[in-house]
Scaffold this active site. Structure first.
Site: not given
Length: 345
Positions: A159, A195, A197, A284
Site C-alpha cells: 500500500h 492479497d 486488498h 487475507d
C-alpha cells in the site's frame, strides 16, 4: 526454499489503529510474522537467514527521496514536540490545496500518510528498513541462482506508493525487489499481488512504465480498502498503458471465481515475457480473516502456489497481509509448498 527474516520487525508493535471511528487493537501485529516463521521451520526446516543491509539507495529508486527522508527522521522530531506517543495524523491536505512542506511535524505526517492504520513509533524506521532489506536479500538469492525465495517481510509494503504510506505499509517491499531485478539486468519483471486488498502502492510506483507489469487480484474497491484505486479500467498511463491489470472481485468470492482470475493473471504475465516474478503474498483472502470477505480455504493456497509455478520463472515471495493468525502460517506455507511441488513437476 530459503526464508529471509529479521526479528527487528517486532519494533513495529502498534497498540491500536482506528477503523470507522473506533480505536481497536491493531490487526497488523508481530505475532503474524512469528507464526509464519514457526510454520516455515516446521515444514521446511530452519533454512532462515538474516538480511543484508542495502542502505537507502534501493528505496529511493521507487520512492520519492522526501518520503524516505521523512520516515527515517520522523521520530526524533515527533517525540521532541509530542513526547513518546504513537504518531497518527489528524489533518490531511484537501483537494486543490497546497501540498507544500510545512514547519509542523504533525502536518507533515498528514502530507505523507493516507489513513489511520499505520502509526509511527520509536522503532518504526528500524523495522521498516529491515523489512526492505529482507525483500532485497531474498531477491539477491534468486538473482544469484535460487529458483525461489520467501521474504518474510513485516511491516508489509504493497500500500506504500511513490510519495505516501498507509495500510500498515511504509516502504513498498515488492516494488523494491522488482526494481532490483531490473537494475541487475532483467528486461521485464512482473509483480503479481494476490492479497485481498488492491496493491495500490505498487500500481502507483509503476503506472507509467512498460518494463514492470503489475497485476492485482483483489476485492472490489467500491466496497473495500483502498477504495479510490484498483478498478478494472486502470490500465496504466503513457508508456505504461496496457501494463497494469486489475481484477476486482466481489465479496464472498470462492476459489472457483478466484482461480479464473488467477488464470487470467498468469496468462497475462506469460504473454508479457517476464524474466522474473515478484509475488505480493497476502493470505487475507482466507475464509475467516477478520477484516476480509473472500472465502478461500487452506487447500486453495496450495493450488495458488502450484499455478504460479507453471510460469517457470525465478520468483520472490514477499509477505503482505493476512490477519487470521491461527491459520496465517498454514496458508503461507501451503502457497510456498504448492509452488515447490508445481515446480518439481
Amino acid at each position: 526454499m530459503k526464508t529471509v527474516y529479521s526479528p527487528l520487525h517486532a519494533l513495529q508493535d502498534a497498540e491500536a489503529e482506528f477503523i470507522r471511528g473506533k480505536r481497536v487493537p491493531s490487526f497488523e501485529m508481530p505475532r503474524r510474522a512469528e507464526l509464519v516463521l514457526a510454520q516455515v521451520k516446521h515444514v521446511f526446516g530452519d533454512e532462515t537467514i538474516e538480511p543484508r543491509d542495502f542502505g537507502t539507495e534501493p528505496l529511493v529508486k521507487v520512492h520519492d527521496e522526501a518520503l524516505v527522508a521523512f520516515l527515517s527522521t520522523f521520530w526524533d522530531r515527533w517525540s521532541a514536540e509530542n513526547g513518546p506517543v504513537d504518531a497518527f495524523p489528524n489533518a490531511w491536505p484537501p483537494p486543490r490545496s497546497h501540498r507544500l512542506r510545512t514547519q509542523r511535524i504533525g502536518a507533515e505526517l498528514g502530507r505523507f500518510c493516507i489513513d489511520m492504520s499505520s502509526p509511527i513509533m520509536e522503532g518504526t524506521w528500524r523495522a521498516v528498513s529491515a523489512s526492505a532489506n529482507v525483500a532485497l536479500t531474498a531477491q539477491a538469492l534468486v538473482a544469484g541462482g535460487e529458483r525461489a525465495a520467501f521474504a518474510l517481510c513485516r511491516p508489509p509494503g504493497h500500500h506504500a506508493g511513490r510519495d505516501y504510506f498507509g495500510g500498515y505499509c511504509f516502504i513498498n517491499n515488492a516494488a523494491v525487489a522488482a526494481q532490483a531485478f531490473r537494475d541487475q539486468g532483467a528486461a521485464r519483471v512482473a509483480v503479481l499481488d494476490v492479497d485481498y486488498h488492491h496493491g495500490n502502492g505498487t500500481q502507483d510506483i509503476f503506472y507509467g512504465r512498460n518494463d514492470i507489469l503489475t497485476v492485482s487480484i483483489h476485492a472490489d474497491p467500491i466496497l473495500e480498502y483502498p477504495y479510490y484505486t484498483g478498478y478494472a479500467d486502470e490500465a496504466g498511463e503513457g508508456d505504461g498503458h496496457g501494463f497494469n491489470l486489475n481484477l476486482p472481485l466481489p465479496w464472498g468470492t470462492r476459489f472457483d471465481a478466484y482461480g479464473e482470475a488467477l488464470d487470467v493473471s498468469l496468462s497475462r504475465i506469460a504473454s508479457f515475457g517476464a524474466e522474473a516474478l515478484v509475488i505480493s503474498l497476502g493470505v487475507d483472502t482466507f475464509d475467516g480473516d477478520p477484516i476480509s470477505k473472500f472465502k478461500l480455504r487452506n487447500a486453495d493456497f496450495s493450488t495458488i502456489g502450484r499455478a504460479i509455478a507453471r510460469l517457470g520463472l525465478p520468483t520472490v515471495f514477499i509477505m503482505e497481509g493476512g490477519y487470521a493468525v491461527a491459520d496465517i502460517g498454514i496458508n503461507v506455507v501451503n502457497t510456498l509448498s504448492g509452488f515447490e511441488d508445481g515446480f518439481a513437476k
